[in-house]
Design an enzyme around this catalytic site. Structure first.
Site, PDB file in Angstrom:
ATOM      1  N   GLU A  74      -1.332  -4.860   0.665  1.00  0.00           N
ATOM      2  CA  GLU A  74      -1.548  -4.345  -0.688  1.00  0.00           C
ATOM      3  C   GLU A  74      -0.277  -3.823  -1.338  1.00  0.00           C
ATOM      4  O   GLU A  74      -0.147  -3.814  -2.542  1.00  0.00           O
ATOM      5  CB  GLU A  74      -2.641  -3.258  -0.692  1.00  0.00           C
ATOM      6  CG  GLU A  74      -2.432  -2.164   0.316  1.00  0.00           C
ATOM      7  CD  GLU A  74      -3.582  -1.142   0.268  1.00  0.00           C
ATOM      8  OE1 GLU A  74      -4.289  -1.088  -0.738  1.00  0.00           O
ATOM      9  OE2 GLU A  74      -3.735  -0.406   1.262  1.00  0.00           O
ATOM     10  N   ASP A  75       0.665  -3.346  -0.516  1.00  0.00           N
ATOM     11  CA  ASP A  75       1.802  -2.652  -1.096  1.00  0.00           C
ATOM     12  C   ASP A  75       3.077  -3.486  -1.258  1.00  0.00           C
ATOM     13  O   ASP A  75       3.953  -3.139  -2.024  1.00  0.00           O
ATOM     14  CB  ASP A  75       2.135  -1.400  -0.265  1.00  0.00           C
ATOM     15  CG  ASP A  75       1.092  -0.314  -0.497  1.00  0.00           C
ATOM     16  OD1 ASP A  75       0.421  -0.387  -1.537  1.00  0.00           O
ATOM     17  OD2 ASP A  75       0.949   0.565   0.351  1.00  0.00           O
TER      18      ASP A  75
END
Ligand code: MN
Length: 493
Positions: A74-75
């Site tokens: 996600e990051d």
């Protein structure tokens, strides 16, 4: 940051375990290379600390690897020309299981946003919805939740760097969603840490008040305890109990706050006897009762406060003997007695029971062996029945988070029920056929009707009649999800 700091925490890691963890360590470090935490530190500190918590809990290598990788999907968005990390890459590098764990944690993502309005109904809905998400993930694989809890622990430890307006919301989620789940999984130490970290952000005024009230109290209490500890130690040494450890535990501040807020305490700290409790850890259950006898020989027990959680454990599996004694100079003190195994279980809960198959590999599903955590297996079963209605999860919440009532079969088996459950709930908890054919119950040797509410320590025998069918009118006094479902399925239309 060195991978040894993680692998050194493991008791018996295999060569493959260490290789997997090292690979995940290097992969995550590279993926997060240019990122910084809000504190200005390298981002990699976060997955690293998450993995350390999981290793401390003795989780398997796949879960630890997934902890290291949990934010890579996600990051790391690849905007500066770097390869995008997605599930396929994780699968290729680390195999299907690790990819499943990482993907599940990513999908669980952040909780549904809570509206700022102080609407009680909205609030309940928010909680139910988020708990539902957690339970769904947990039913698939408990490791997903454990990674999420370890992730949250480090986020709470670094909450001071997060913008002010976000702090309270994150802390409240921790208090209302994450800590109860840790508690439900029997992870006492994690639950206590999460609550204590959240407390000052959610109730800043009350936090200050509790600090004021307890000022100097801990030191005072420790001084008193030293004398008592010494005397008990002498007695135990003479008794022939072989391995023992006498220590104390300091009550978590949030747990103290909850106690002080109860009307019977009314913020009066002098009524709290377990601010610091003496803790005796021995080898066997027999030694636990023996030690209890020795303590009572030295000091008079406080009437009505001897609790045998060994014979009747708490719903989350907690076991110990508790007693409160009048010690020298009128000091009233709590003493907790347990075996080493009980001690580990009360600190680490489900993580202490990690289910391994014959080959020593952890099972893929969330299934666990310990009967006290059997509700997770039940959850998995229900999940497979694919009943996803809103009502079902409302019921689920009631079943698992309300206070529990413990009753017994005539043979002495413990049946635990949610508060407000009736004889019909008891009948279905024994067996679905016992419920279906029930006509009444004998509670403590008295015949009663099926709508009779159950109380703690009731001895209950269900009377049945062959071929009888449940009545839909029972639903009016049925509390548990399982019984309701069975009645709906089997009653005459
Ligand atoms: Mn994270």
């Amino acid at each position: 940051m060195n991978v040894n700091e993680i692998t050194d925490l493991l008791k018996n890691p295999s060569k493959e375990d260490i290789e997997l963890i090292t690979h995940a360590f290097e992969f995550s470090k590279t993926a997060h290379e240019d990122q910084k935490r809000k504190s200005g530190e390298p981002y990699f500190i976060h997955p690293f600390e998450t993995a350390k918590t999981l290793a401390h809990l003795q989780l398997d290598a796949k879960a630890i690897a997934a902890g290291l990788l949990h934010d890579t999907c996600e990051d790391c968005n690849g905007s500066d020309g770097k390869a995008i990390v997605d599930e396929a890459v994780i699968k290729k590098e680390f195999g299907e299981d690790v990819a499943f764990l990482v993907n599940s944690v990513t999908k669980l993502g952040t909780l549904k946003y809570r509206k700022e309005k102080e609407d009680k109904h909205e609030d309940e809905k928010w909680k139910a919805e988020n708990l539902r998400k957690m339970f769904l993930a947990m039913a698939q694989d408990v490791r997903v939740i454990l990674i999420k809890l370890a992730d949250r622990l480090h986020n709470m430890e670094t909450l001071e760097h997060v913008p002010k307006e976000k702090q309270e919301r994150i802390a409240r989620e921790t208090l209302e969603i994450y800590a109860p789940i840790a508690n439900r999984l029997g992870m006492g130490s994690l639950k206590g840490r999460l609550e204590d970290l959240a407390f000052p952000y959610v109730y800043p005024e009350d936090y200050k008040k509790v600090l004021e009230i307890t000022k100097g109290k801990y030191e005072e209490k420790k001084k008193q305890l030293l004398k008592i500890k010494y005397k008990i130690e002498e007695e135990i040494k003479e008794s022939g109990i072989k391995n023992y450890k006498i220590d104390w535990r300091v009550k978590h501040i949030y747990s103290l706050y909850k106690k002080l807020k109860k009307p019977e305490f009314n913020m009066d700290i002098s009524k709290v006897y377990d601010l610091i409790a003496l803790r005796i850890v021995v080898d066997t259950i027999e030694d636990c009762y023996k030690a209890l006898g020795l303590v009572h020989k030295l000091y008079r027990p406080f009437p009505g406060r001897i609790k045998d959680y060994i014979a009747v454990p708490k719903i989350n599996g907690y076991q110990s003997l508790h007693t409160t004694i009048f010690a020298d100079g009128g000091n009233i003190t709590e003493v907790q007695i347990r075996t080493q195994k009980m001690h580990e279980e009360s600190e680490h809960g489900i993580a202490a029971h990690w289910a391994y198959d014959e080959s020593g590999k952890p099972k893929k599903t969330g299934a666990v062996i310990n009967p006290r955590l059997a509700w997770i297996n039940q959850l998995v079963k229900w999940q497979k029945d694919a009943i996803h209605s809103k009502e079902f999860f409302e019921d689920l919440k009631i079943d698992f988070f309300k206070d529990r009532v413990f009753c017994f079969t005539p043979k002495g088996d413990v049946i635990d029920l949610p508060e407000g459950a009736t004889a019909i709930d008891f009948a279905y908890a024994v067996h679905s056929e016992v419920g279906n054919q029930a006509i009444g119950a004998v509670v403590n040797e008295k015949f009663v009707s099926l709508d009779t509410p159950m109380k703690n320590a009731n001895i209950v025998e269900i009377r049945t009649q062959k071929g009888k069918k449940p009545s839909s009118s029972w639903l009016e006094f049925t509390k548990t999800t399982f019984a309701r479902r069975q009645i709906k399925l089997n009653s005459k239309r």
